[in-house]
Design a protein around this motif. Structure first.
Motif, PDB file in Angstrom:
ATOM      1  N   VAL B 197       0.858  -1.188   0.000  1.00  0.00           N
ATOM      2  CA  VAL B 197       0.000   0.000   0.000  1.00  0.00           C
ATOM      3  C   VAL B 197       0.891   1.234   0.000  1.00  0.00           C
ATOM      4  N   LEU B 198       0.563   2.168  -0.870  1.00  0.00           N
ATOM      5  CA  LEU B 198       1.275   3.452  -0.887  1.00  0.00           C
ATOM      6  C   LEU B 198       0.296   4.540  -0.458  1.00  0.00           C
ATOM      7  N   VAL B 199       0.651   5.252   0.599  1.00  0.00           N
ATOM      8  CA  VAL B 199      -0.202   6.337   1.088  1.00  0.00           C
ATOM      9  C   VAL B 199       0.301   7.663   0.517  1.00  0.00           C
ATOM     10  N   THR B 200      -0.500   8.219  -0.370  1.00  0.00           N
ATOM     11  CA  THR B 200      -0.155   9.508  -0.982  1.00  0.00           C
ATOM     12  C   THR B 200      -1.358  10.429  -0.779  1.00  0.00           C
ATOM     13  N   ALA B 201      -1.788  10.554   0.470  1.00  0.00           N
ATOM     14  CA  ALA B 201      -3.044  11.238   0.769  1.00  0.00           C
ATOM     15  C   ALA B 201      -2.841  12.678   1.219  1.00  0.00           C
ATOM     16  N   GLY B 202      -1.677  13.241   0.907  1.00  0.00           N
ATOM     17  CA  GLY B 202      -1.452  14.663   1.137  1.00  0.00           C
ATOM     18  C   GLY B 202      -1.739  15.078   2.565  1.00  0.00           C
ATOM     19  N   ALA B 203      -2.478  16.163   2.699  1.00  0.00           N
ATOM     20  CA  ALA B 203      -2.751  16.730   4.028  1.00  0.00           C
ATOM     21  C   ALA B 203      -3.599  15.805   4.890  1.00  0.00           C
ATOM     22  N   TRP B 204      -4.175  14.778   4.281  1.00  0.00           N
ATOM     23  CA  TRP B 204      -5.051  13.868   5.014  1.00  0.00           C
ATOM     24  C   TRP B 204      -4.317  12.580   5.430  1.00  0.00           C
ATOM     25  N   ALA B 205      -3.020  12.499   5.140  1.00  0.00           N
ATOM     26  CA  ALA B 205      -2.309  11.228   5.286  1.00  0.00           C
ATOM     27  C   ALA B 205      -1.995  10.865   6.734  1.00  0.00           C
ATOM     28  N   ALA B 206      -1.919  11.873   7.614  1.00  0.00           N
ATOM     29  CA  ALA B 206      -1.469  11.588   8.986  1.00  0.00           C
ATOM     30  C   ALA B 206      -2.402  10.608   9.697  1.00  0.00           C
ATOM     31  N   ARG B 207      -3.696  10.692   9.373  1.00  0.00           N
ATOM     32  CA  ARG B 207      -4.653   9.787   9.995  1.00  0.00           C
ATOM     33  C   ARG B 207      -4.328   8.331   9.632  1.00  0.00           C
ATOM     34  N   ILE B 310      -5.460  22.737  -0.447  1.00  0.00           N
ATOM     35  CA  ILE B 310      -5.099  22.195   0.860  1.00  0.00           C
ATOM     36  C   ILE B 310      -3.763  21.468   0.761  1.00  0.00           C
ATOM     37  N   GLU B 311      -2.747  22.045   1.382  1.00  0.00           N
ATOM     38  CA  GLU B 311      -1.404  21.475   1.338  1.00  0.00           C
ATOM     39  C   GLU B 311      -1.003  20.981   2.728  1.00  0.00           C
ATOM     40  N   GLY B 312      -0.297  19.868   2.773  1.00  0.00           N
ATOM     41  CA  GLY B 312       0.175  19.325   4.040  1.00  0.00           C
ATOM     42  C   GLY B 312       1.604  19.784   4.328  1.00  0.00           C
ATOM     43  N   TYR B 313       1.822  20.300   5.541  1.00  0.00           N
ATOM     44  CA  TYR B 313       3.152  20.803   5.925  1.00  0.00           C
ATOM     45  C   TYR B 313       3.665  20.054   7.139  1.00  0.00           C
ATOM     46  N   LEU B 314       4.970  19.791   7.130  1.00  0.00           N
ATOM     47  CA  LEU B 314       5.642  19.201   8.289  1.00  0.00           C
ATOM     48  C   LEU B 314       6.562  20.256   8.890  1.00  0.00           C
ATOM     49  N   PRO B 315       6.865  20.107  10.166  1.00  0.00           N
ATOM     50  CA  PRO B 315       7.600  21.193  10.834  1.00  0.00           C
ATOM     51  C   PRO B 315       8.994  21.437  10.248  1.00  0.00           C
ATOM     52  N   ASP B 316       9.632  20.413   9.683  1.00  0.00           N
ATOM     53  CA  ASP B 316      10.973  20.647   9.129  1.00  0.00           C
ATOM     54  C   ASP B 316      10.931  20.995   7.643  1.00  0.00           C
ATOM     55  N   MET B 317       9.721  21.220   7.125  1.00  0.00           N
ATOM     56  CA  MET B 317       9.542  21.696   5.750  1.00  0.00           C
ATOM     57  C   MET B 317      10.097  20.756   4.686  1.00  0.00           C
ATOM     58  N   ILE B 318      10.204  19.471   5.009  1.00  0.00           N
ATOM     59  CA  ILE B 318      10.504  18.473   3.970  1.00  0.00           C
ATOM     60  C   ILE B 318       9.481  17.337   4.094  1.00  0.00           C
ATOM     61  N   PRO B 319       9.254  16.617   2.997  1.00  0.00           N
ATOM     62  CA  PRO B 319       8.160  15.632   2.992  1.00  0.00           C
ATOM     63  C   PRO B 319       8.498  14.331   3.723  1.00  0.00           C
ATOM     64  N   ILE B 320       7.507  13.475   3.789  1.00  0.00           N
ATOM     65  CA  ILE B 320       7.709  12.102   4.244  1.00  0.00           C
ATOM     66  C   ILE B 320       7.641  11.213   3.011  1.00  0.00           C
ATOM     67  N   MET B 321       8.676  10.402   2.861  1.00  0.00           N
ATOM     68  CA  MET B 321       8.776   9.597   1.653  1.00  0.00           C
ATOM     69  C   MET B 321       9.583   8.346   1.965  1.00  0.00           C
ATOM     70  N   GLY B 322       9.081   7.190   1.551  1.00  0.00           N
ATOM     71  CA  GLY B 322       9.827   5.960   1.767  1.00  0.00           C
ATOM     72  C   GLY B 322       8.961   4.907   2.418  1.00  0.00           C
ATOM     73  N   PRO B 323       9.601   3.810   2.881  1.00  0.00           N
ATOM     74  CA  PRO B 323       8.826   2.734   3.506  1.00  0.00           C
ATOM     75  C   PRO B 323       8.424   3.110   4.926  1.00  0.00           C
ATOM     76  N   SER B 324       7.368   2.477   5.399  1.00  0.00           N
ATOM     77  CA  SER B 324       6.990   2.600   6.803  1.00  0.00           C
ATOM     78  C   SER B 324       8.096   1.971   7.650  1.00  0.00           C
ATOM     79  N   ALA B 325       8.278   2.500   8.868  1.00  0.00           N
ATOM     80  CA  ALA B 325       9.244   1.875   9.773  1.00  0.00           C
ATOM     81  C   ALA B 325       8.582   0.743  10.545  1.00  0.00           C
ATOM     82  N   LYS B 326       7.265   0.652  10.470  1.00  0.00           N
ATOM     83  CA  LYS B 326       6.545  -0.313  11.315  1.00  0.00           C
ATOM     84  C   LYS B 326       5.929  -1.473  10.524  1.00  0.00           C
ATOM     85  N   ALA B 327       5.404  -1.193   9.336  1.00  0.00           N
ATOM     86  CA  ALA B 327       4.645  -2.216   8.617  1.00  0.00           C
ATOM     87  C   ALA B 327       5.294  -2.505   7.266  1.00  0.00           C
ATOM     88  N   PRO B 328       5.929  -3.662   7.117  1.00  0.00           N
ATOM     89  CA  PRO B 328       6.530  -3.992   5.814  1.00  0.00           C
ATOM     90  C   PRO B 328       5.447  -4.019   4.725  1.00  0.00           C
TER      91      PRO B 328
END
Lengths: 458, 386
Positions: B197-207, B310-328
């Motif tokens: 599964v790839l989560v590319t849900a933008g500002a709604w992805a944190a949920r 509607i744009e999603g922002y993280l505090p360090d101003m760079i995105p989240i990208m890559g595999p999950s650390a918890k769920a292979p």
């Protein structure tokens, strides 16, 4: 306690009566008028150096027009009247306005929007040629400047304005080439019981028709518009329609067209008021209660900017809206006989629905509009381009169709093309009109100069 | 209805649409689930910048990969997203900022990005429309702009033509691991299964990331966009202002049909539940001043429309990208902090490669979600724009 600050947008019959009622309650409202000297579109005043008597301009409505003007003049000094001023955006309890290049941010405790209406237009091939005007514009030329839009003017469309403006042109000495109504006699017969709610108005409408016929003006109903012919250089030369199965060509050098009116709802949209689909008129309208309250606290809508019920209804709604605002602000409202006004308004609303029935929006024409006909004038988007956007990627909604095709993206933001565009999208998608939605309104309400700035503003 | 595929992509913005397209090209079966319509939110409402200069340096390999795809987008997709390599010019108003432009130009060179530094006089000669307050500029000749309303849908519909299931108006409510597969449940009661599964849900992805024990401090903001009436085409490059002062940081581009699109400065409110974002009128007026400083001729024009998204922002101003650390099998690409449009095609390509092969040639380690694992979800300091 500080006086509540109430702003009225619009200085037509609704706006003026709202302001009058607020003043009677001891407030000093601010009135924002896009025009120079009040009256709105229906009771638009002629420029200062013109001297026609009111009867020559407003005919049977001269008394009402003069009364509205006199009230506005009498309010001078007791209201803050901002003429030539555009209200271009709303943010919570702040109204943003601009006068020339002077911008201002106006706080309000209550806002009464009486923004009026513009023509509802179903495009016809050739409607972007020089010499084609809306019925409203043709009437403004006459009312304001005593000018006709052409030497031989054909009137096309439907609605009471079609006959009224044609009659005004004829009375003022203009040549009316023809009056071509897209509605059928059967529509008007079916609407008669509802139109009988205001017998005087119905009689007046019929008298226009009789008078036009007596003058020898061809008046045809149930027409299907075919095209306006001409060129960019020569302008309009001919209007053709189909009538009872045969082509009718009307030689003319100008066309006034419109299919009844549509409310100017952009400010209501920017204030985030709820809208609801109105099946009889096939359009989205702001939701208001019987005293003109919207779904947003302290925002009220009155006059043709909510429903096309005409100037008399607008005066009543202006008063009711002002009283509702006063009540909500905890102020004593003057006794305007609200119960009786609401009853009169209910009758007028019955008549309004009768007009919508008698002169229906000719939505079926959208489906037969040729692919090369321009729908969106600002962006020059054709019916074919819009249909392609819907069919290629499945844009089952008008904002999606806008994103793909640019329809409604220009200067007017779809105020003129939005209704026809929605019909084309619905037809191309094979979806009911209410399911394709409505174009989202964005600021500014009308184009806003980048040079605009104001004291105390960023 | 339900379905099974190699990969389920959740969210049809430009990231998800491009990933779906590139996964299909790698022969993977894909189901793309989009809650609304593809490319409707941040991907469809942003400025349309295809800009590499000014980025966080470790992001440049990805930006370069993306730029290469932009260059052959029409051929790849069979649709025109109006990409034009017009050049991108950054200007500054203060002598003390010139050093930052110079050092950035030096730093990006090792990533293969060549910038031209322009003195005030050179600016004046080559771009006479730029205002007299600009003291220097930096030109990235091969950057440019594209039409954000068209790009993400072009990827999604091209993917559909190549056999991907692109499902619009399908809202994902829950994702859980179920045996070898993930089970993805939708609001309409459908269930889809896939080993990845790839989560590319933008500002709604944190949920969604929180469902797997990976909460992130994602917040939503709305860009403040506007467009002028059309005028003669005269401004070829994208123009952006480099400044430490938020208000001054505006950017503009002219489309070939004549309208000038601009944005920048303060951000506006974005309501993720109502799916609406707004332009603050105060910001519109602030932008007027700043946009006229950058290009004074704009002072003679009128704007005809503003919009936001509607744009999603993280505090360090760079995105989240890559595999999950918890769920292979679970992957993320979201939170692009207002600068994701240029990256979109590259992110899609890199994520497809990562999911398909287990690795990607483009380094994306700095964007791993694990950087938030120890951090508190709130109170993190927003870093300045890189």
């Amino acid at each position: 306690m500080a006086e509540p600050h109430v702003i009225v947008v619009g200085a037509g019959p609704a706006g003026v009566r709202a302001a009058e009622t607020l003043v009677a309650a001891g407030l000093r409202p601010m009135v924002i008028d896009e025009d120079a000297c009040g009256g709105g579109q229906i009771y638009r005043r002629q420029p200062a150096n013109f001297a026609r008597p009111a009867e020559a301009i407003y005919a049977s409505e001269a008394g009402k027009a003069s009364a509205v003007h006199a009230t506005l003049d009498r309010l001078a000094g007791r209201i803050d009247y901002l003429s030539n001023t555009l209200a271009w955006n709303i943010d919570d309890r702040l109204l943003y306005v601009v006068n020339g290049m002077a911008a201002a941010e106006l706080p309000f405790d209550a806002l009464i929007v009486a923004a009026g209406a513009t023509d509802r237009v179903m495009p016809v091939p050739g409607w972007t040629l020089p010499g084609v005007f809306t019925l409203g514009a043709a009437q403004i030329a006459l009312k304001s400047q005593a000018c006709a839009i052409g030497r031989e003017v054909a009137f096309l469309g439907t609605g009471p304005l079609l006959y009224l403006v044609a009659h005004q042109y004829a009375t003022a000495g203009g040549n009316v080439a023809a009056v071509l109504d897209t509605s059928a006699k059967a529509d008007r017969v079916a609407a008669l019981p509802m139109l009988a709610a205001r017998p005087a108005l119905l009689a007046r409408g019929l008298s226009y028709l009789r008078d036009l016929r007596r003058r020898g003006v061809p008046v045809l109903d149930g027409v299907v518009p075919a095209a306006i012919a001409g060129s960019q250089e020569a302008g309009v030369q001919c209007l053709t329609v189909r009538h009872r199965g045969r082509a009718v060509a009307i030689a003319c050098d100008a066309v006034a067209m419109g299919h009844h009116l549509r409310p100017e709802t952009q400010l209501a949209d920017l204030a985030r008021c709820d809208f609801r689909f109105d099946p009889p008129t096939r359009q989205w309208l702001p939701v208001v209660d019987r005293d003109c309250r919207t779904s947003v606290k302290r925002i009220y809508l009155a006059g043709d900017g909510v429903r096309i019920a005409g100037a008399d209804a607008a005066e009543i709604q202006g008063r009711l809206a002002a009283c509702a605002a006063l009540q909500d602000l905890g102020r004593a409202a003057p006794d305007i006989g609200a119960a009786a006004l609401r009853l009169r308004l209910a009758r007028m609303d019955w008549f309004r629905r009768g007009l919508a029935r008698a002169f229906p929006w000719p939505w079926r024409l959208a489906a037969s509009l040729p692919d090369n006909a321009v729908v969106c004038r600002c962006e020059r988007i054709t019916a074919g381009e819009l249909r392609a956007a819907v069919r290629a990627n499945g844009a089952p909604e008008v904002n999606r169709a806008k994103a793909f095709s640019r329809v409604g993206m220009g200067r007017c933001q779809g105020r003129y093309c939005g209704h026809a565009a929605a019909e084309i999208v619905a037809d191309a998608a094979g979806a009911p009109i209410e399911s394709v939605g409505r174009l989202r309104g964005q600021a500014p309400v009308k184009p806003l100069p980048i040079a605009a700035k104001g004291a105390g503003l960023p | 209805m339900s379905g099974h595929a190699d990969v389920i992509v959740v969210g049809g913005g430009i990231m998800g649409s491009a990933a779906t397209f590139f996964l299909r090209r790698r022969g993977r079966s894909v189901i793309l689930l989009e809650r609304g319509l593809v490319g409707q939110q941040a991907s469809g409402t942003n400025f349309g910048n295809v800009r590499r200069q000014g980025r966080f340096l470790p992001q440049l390999p990805l930006a370069n990969r993306s730029r290469a795809i932009w260059g052959r987008l029409n051929e790849l997709l069979g649709e025109d997203a109006e990409f034009l390599a017009t050049g991108h010019i950054r200007i500054c108003y203060r002598r003390e900022d010139i050093g930052a432009l110079e050092s950035h130009a030096r730093s990006v060179e090792e990533y293969g990005l060549k910038l031209e530094l322009l003195s005030q006089n050179m600016l004046r000669d080559r771009f006479p429309f730029i205002g007299p307050e600009a003291v220097a500029g930096s030109l990235s000749p091969n950057d440019g702009h594209a039409n954000p309303r068209l790009a993400a849908p072009a990827f999604a519909y091209a993917a559909r033509r190549q056999g991907a299931q692109v499902r619009e108006n399908v809202e994902v409510l829950n994702i859980e691991k179920s045996g070898e597969d993930f089970r993805v449940e939708t609001a309409s009661g459908e269930a889809f299964r896939a080993p990845a599964v790839l989560v590319t849900a933008g500002a709604w992805a944190a949920r969604l990331s929180a469902m797997f024990g990976e909460p992130v401090p994602l917040v939503a903001h709305g860009p403040q966009m506007a467009v002028t009436e059309p005028v003669v085409y005269a401004i070829r490059p994208v123009v952006g202002v480099y400044s430490q002062v938020t208000e001054e940081g505006v950017y503009l581009r002219q489309v070939s049909r004549g309208n000038i699109v601009y944005g920048g400065g303060n951000r506006g409110p974005a309501l993720i539940d109502a799916r609406r974002a707004y332009v603050k009128p105060q910001n519109t007026l602030r932008q007027f001043r700043q946009i006229s400083r950058a290009v004074p001729a704009l002072g003679a024009l009128r704007i005809i429309r503003v919009w936001s998204g509607i744009e999603g922002y993280l505090p360090d101003m760079i995105p989240i990208m890559g595999p999950s650390a918890k769920a292979p099998g679970l992957f993320y690409a979201f939170g692009f902090c207002g600068h994701g449009f240029q990256l979109g095609p590259g992110v899609g390509d890199a994520m497809a490669e990562l999911i398909d092969t287990g690795a990607t040639v483009t380094p994306i380690e700095p964007f791993h979600i694990k950087r938030f694992a120890a951090a508190p979800a709130v109170g993190a300091q927003a870093a300045a724009r890189p």
